[in-house]
Motif scaffolding. Structure first.
Motif, mmCIF file in Angstrom:
data_model
loop_
_atom_site.group_PDB
_atom_site.id
_atom_site.type_symbol
_atom_site.label_atom_id
_atom_site.label_comp_id
_atom_site.label_asym_id
_atom_site.label_seq_id
_atom_site.Cartn_x
_atom_site.Cartn_y
_atom_site.Cartn_z
ATOM 1 N N VAL A 98 0.887 -0.958 0.103
ATOM 2 C CA VAL A 98 -0.033 0.081 -0.064
ATOM 3 C C VAL A 98 0.787 1.243 0.160
ATOM 4 C CG1 VAL A 98 -1.743 1.487 1.392
ATOM 5 C CG2 VAL A 98 -1.805 -1.272 1.362
ATOM 6 N N ILE A 99 0.898 2.038 -0.896
ATOM 7 C CA ILE A 99 1.664 3.303 -1.009
ATOM 8 C C ILE A 99 0.998 4.392 -0.700
ATOM 9 C CG2 ILE A 99 2.827 4.720 -2.789
ATOM 10 C CD1 ILE A 99 2.699 2.021 -4.574
ATOM 11 N N GLY B 52 1.867 12.340 -3.235
ATOM 12 C CA GLY B 52 0.532 11.977 -3.904
ATOM 13 C C GLY B 52 0.548 11.620 -5.182
ATOM 14 N N ALA B 53 1.256 12.559 -5.841
ATOM 15 C CA ALA B 53 1.235 12.299 -7.488
ATOM 16 C C ALA B 53 2.240 11.237 -7.554
ATOM 17 C CB ALA B 53 2.039 13.756 -7.954
ATOM 18 N N VAL B 54 3.329 11.097 -6.990
ATOM 19 C CA VAL B 54 4.227 10.062 -7.019
ATOM 20 C C VAL B 54 3.644 8.615 -6.880
ATOM 21 C CG1 VAL B 54 6.234 8.822 -6.052
ATOM 22 C CG2 VAL B 54 6.278 11.133 -6.579
ATOM 23 N N THR B 55 2.568 8.623 -5.845
ATOM 24 C CA THR B 55 1.992 7.492 -5.549
ATOM 25 C C THR B 55 0.754 7.209 -6.711
ATOM 26 O OG1 THR B 55 1.853 8.026 -3.074
ATOM 27 C CG2 THR B 55 -0.002 6.742 -3.828
ATOM 28 N N GLN B 56 0.346 8.201 -7.184
ATOM 29 C CA GLN B 56 -0.614 8.019 -8.405
ATOM 30 C C GLN B 56 0.064 7.287 -9.638
ATOM 31 O OE1 GLN B 56 -2.955 11.379 -9.377
ATOM 32 N NE2 GLN B 56 -2.814 12.188 -7.325
ATOM 33 N N VAL B 57 1.590 7.602 -9.652
ATOM 34 C CA VAL B 57 2.022 7.217 -11.038
ATOM 35 C C VAL B 57 2.719 5.802 -10.683
ATOM 36 C CG1 VAL B 57 4.283 7.255 -12.153
ATOM 37 C CG2 VAL B 57 2.981 9.493 -11.741
ATOM 38 N N LEU B 58 2.934 5.405 -9.326
ATOM 39 C CA LEU B 58 3.316 4.182 -9.116
ATOM 40 C C LEU B 58 2.059 3.143 -9.149
ATOM 41 C CD1 LEU B 58 5.624 5.080 -6.208
ATOM 42 C CD2 LEU B 58 6.402 4.224 -8.402
ATOM 43 N N LEU C 283 2.410 -0.923 -9.503
ATOM 44 C CA LEU C 283 3.325 -1.277 -8.600
ATOM 45 C C LEU C 283 2.768 -1.254 -7.024
ATOM 46 C CD1 LEU C 283 6.275 0.641 -9.797
ATOM 47 C CD2 LEU C 283 6.115 -1.807 -9.735
ATOM 48 N N GLY C 284 1.680 -1.067 -6.760
ATOM 49 C CA GLY C 284 1.073 -0.919 -5.429
ATOM 50 C C GLY C 284 -0.255 -1.704 -5.273
ATOM 51 N N ARG C 285 -0.625 -2.242 -4.288
ATOM 52 C CA ARG C 285 -1.853 -3.143 -3.962
ATOM 53 C C ARG C 285 -3.002 -1.947 -3.831
ATOM 54 N NH1 ARG C 285 -1.924 -7.756 0.150
ATOM 55 N NH2 ARG C 285 0.057 -7.536 -0.675
ATOM 56 N N ALA C 286 -2.611 -0.856 -3.396
ATOM 57 C CA ALA C 286 -3.558 0.114 -3.098
ATOM 58 C C ALA C 286 -2.965 1.539 -2.782
ATOM 59 C CB ALA C 286 -4.501 0.079 -1.835
ATOM 60 N N GLY C 287 -3.268 2.518 -2.744
ATOM 61 C CA GLY C 287 -2.671 3.793 -2.463
ATOM 62 C C GLY C 287 -3.646 4.750 -1.788
#
Length: 126
Positions: free
Chosen positions: A66-67, A74-80, A85-89
């Motif tokens: 979970v990112i 938060g923008a980095v989270t969205q791109v990942l 790359l993430g289960r959730a964010g």
């Protein structure tokens, strides 16, 4: 950002039994006071470098995390998340990112909705 920005969150989720990591941005490892005295090591650190750093960290985990990110993070989270790359964010008061607006047919293990804020808009749409 330094990991100190996340100390409260790290403690909260570790206390609940989760494995939590808060890696530093490239060039920003160390104490805030040291970075303020010598900010030159942060020169040239941009979005691509931050994303590449976190992509490397995530790939080394062995499972999708979970990112979580705030503002620029938060923008980095969205791109990942867009890269799978993430289960959730969790994007807290996120800076906008075009990557969050590209919807694909999600795998069965992901939510069936893709939320996006249209350019100039403030409300999510389905």
């Amino acid at each position: 950002m330094t990991p100190r920005s996340w100390e409260g969150w790290v403690e909260r989720y570790r206390a609940q039994g989760y494995r939590v990591i808060a890696p530093a941005w490239p060039g920003i490892d160390g104490e805030v006071e040291d970075i303020r005295r010598n900010p030159s090591r942060t020169a040239g650190v941009g979005l691509r470098g931050v994303i590449a750093r976190y992509e490397e960290v995530i790939r080394d985990l062995g499972e999708a995390p979970v990112i979580m990110g705030h503002s620029f993070g938060g923008a980095v989270t969205q791109v990942l998340l867009d890269r799978g790359l993430g289960r959730a964010g969790v994007a807290i008061d996120s800076a906008p990112s075009r990557a969050c607006c590209r919807c694909r047919t999600p795998p069965s293990s992901r939510p069936s909705r893709c939320w996006a804020t249209p350019p100039g808009g403030t409300r999510p749409s389905r």
